[in-house]
Design an enzyme around this catalytic site. Structure first.
Site, short mmCIF file in Angstrom:
data_model
loop_
_atom_site.label_atom_id
_atom_site.label_comp_id
_atom_site.label_asym_id
_atom_site.label_seq_id
_atom_site.Cartn_x
_atom_site.Cartn_y
_atom_site.Cartn_z
N CYS B 63 12.12 -11.47 16.96
CA CYS B 63 13.29 -10.94 16.00
C CYS B 63 14.00 -10.07 16.73
O CYS B 63 15.37 -10.05 16.65
CB CYS B 63 12.75 -10.37 14.74
SG CYS B 63 11.79 -11.46 13.80
N ARG B 140 12.88 -18.62 10.49
CA ARG B 140 13.87 -18.23 11.18
C ARG B 140 15.01 -19.15 10.62
O ARG B 140 15.22 -20.24 11.32
CB ARG B 140 13.74 -18.60 12.64
CG ARG B 140 12.84 -17.36 12.91
CD ARG B 140 12.65 -17.43 14.65
NE ARG B 140 11.38 -16.82 14.96
CZ ARG B 140 11.38 -15.29 14.83
NH1 ARG B 140 12.31 -14.70 14.84
NH2 ARG B 140 10.10 -14.51 15.10
#
Lengths: 76, 226
Positions: B63, B140
């Site tokens: 991330c 995601r």
């Protein structure tokens, strides 16, 4: 965008937005003037309207209120 | 679970998602959210394109690389009238601490707001949680929402795999080219390359396009420059 800081004063971004509302202006005009993204201007003006610092009329134009003006230009 | 952990797919224990996904071509689900830039609503983005994307968790390695990659493309997106809006199931304080950490450790400013979706309300609304991967983290996901609030594209990547931000720019370019010129774009299209003329629906259109000077391999596959 918080318009009031921890000690009750206007935040920098709130000052910029309020200063751009004389004369009253639409959010896109304000965004162009203060060079902030339109979404931030819309959310900031809405927050300040909820706090009584800004009035939004039927056409979407925003004007600074007496309270907003007093915070923007506090009496010395 | 960190975003590097390889999750076994728990198909036997996965119930149906609690909500369906948004649908392409339909209005994006409306929301009001607490973000690192204050409270925002979907309608605040009216008139601009919006890339709403989720990440599994703050302070996780994939991330962090993604956020720096999104920050890097923010100026290019801004040129295209596109705003970025991140989301994860973390608190505003966590988001702020992570943004400050990225600045401190990598020298990268994160210029876009991040939604603190602690109650999973928006994640659920947009179908961002894939229980087979994780019940507590968002996958995601990328939602491209146009200036009229319509969902135009969706991308889903698993927890383990960082997204390709060049592809997001390419996708935006393709969508904006489609809107501007009423065309489609072929595989791996990039700006400057020829586009696809929409297929004809009638014989009259077939005859017209064959006379139009397009680059046609056959009546149904014609390209042109824009």
């Amino acid at each position: 965008m918080a318009c009031i800081g921890a000690s009750g004063e206007l935040t920098d971004s709130a000052r910029r937005l309020l200063a751009a509302l004389d004369p009253p202006a639409a959010p896109d005009q304000v965004a162009a003037h203060v060079e902030l993204p339109l979404y931030r201007v819309r959310s900031g003006l809405r927050e300040m309207a909820e706090a009584g610092l800004v009035e939004i009329n039927d056409t979407g134009a925003c004007a600074i209120t007496a309270l907003g003006r007093s915070l923007l230009h506090p009496a010395t | 679970m960190s975003d590097l952990a390889i999750a076994p797919v728990e198909t036997a224990h996965v119930s149906a998602p609690s909500t369906s996904l948004p649908r392409l071509g339909m209005p994006a689900p409306r929301f009001e959210a607490v973000t690192t830039h204050g409270k925002v609503r979907l309608e605040d983005f009216q008139g601009t394109w919006l890339v709403l994307f989720s990440h599994p968790a703050d302070f996780t390695p994939v991330c962090t690389t993604e956020f720096m990659a999104f920050a890097a493309i923010a100026p290019e997106l801004r040129k295209r009238n596109v705003e970025l809006l991140g989301l994860s199931i973390d608190s505003p304080t966590s988001h702020i601490a992570w943004v400050l950490n990225i600045k401190e450790k990598f020298g990268v400013d994160i210029p876009f707001p991040i939604i603190a979706d602690l109650n999973k309300e928006i994640a659920t609304l947009y179908g961002m949680i894939s229980p087979g991967e994780s019940k507590t983290e968002t996958s995601r996901c990328v939602f491209v929402i146009d200036p009229n609030g319509i969902v135009r594209a969706m991308i889903y990547y698993p927890l383990t795999t960082g997204r390709n931000t060049d592809e997001i720019i390419r996708l935006i370019d393709a969508l904006q080219t489609t809107d501007k010129h009423k065309v489609a774009t072929p595989a791996n299209w990039k700006p400057g390359e020829k586009v696809i003329v929409p297929p004809p629906a009638t014989m009259e259109e077939v005859e017209a396009r064959l006379k139009a000077g397009f680059e046609c391999k056959d009546w149904y596959i014609c390209k042109k420059s824009v």
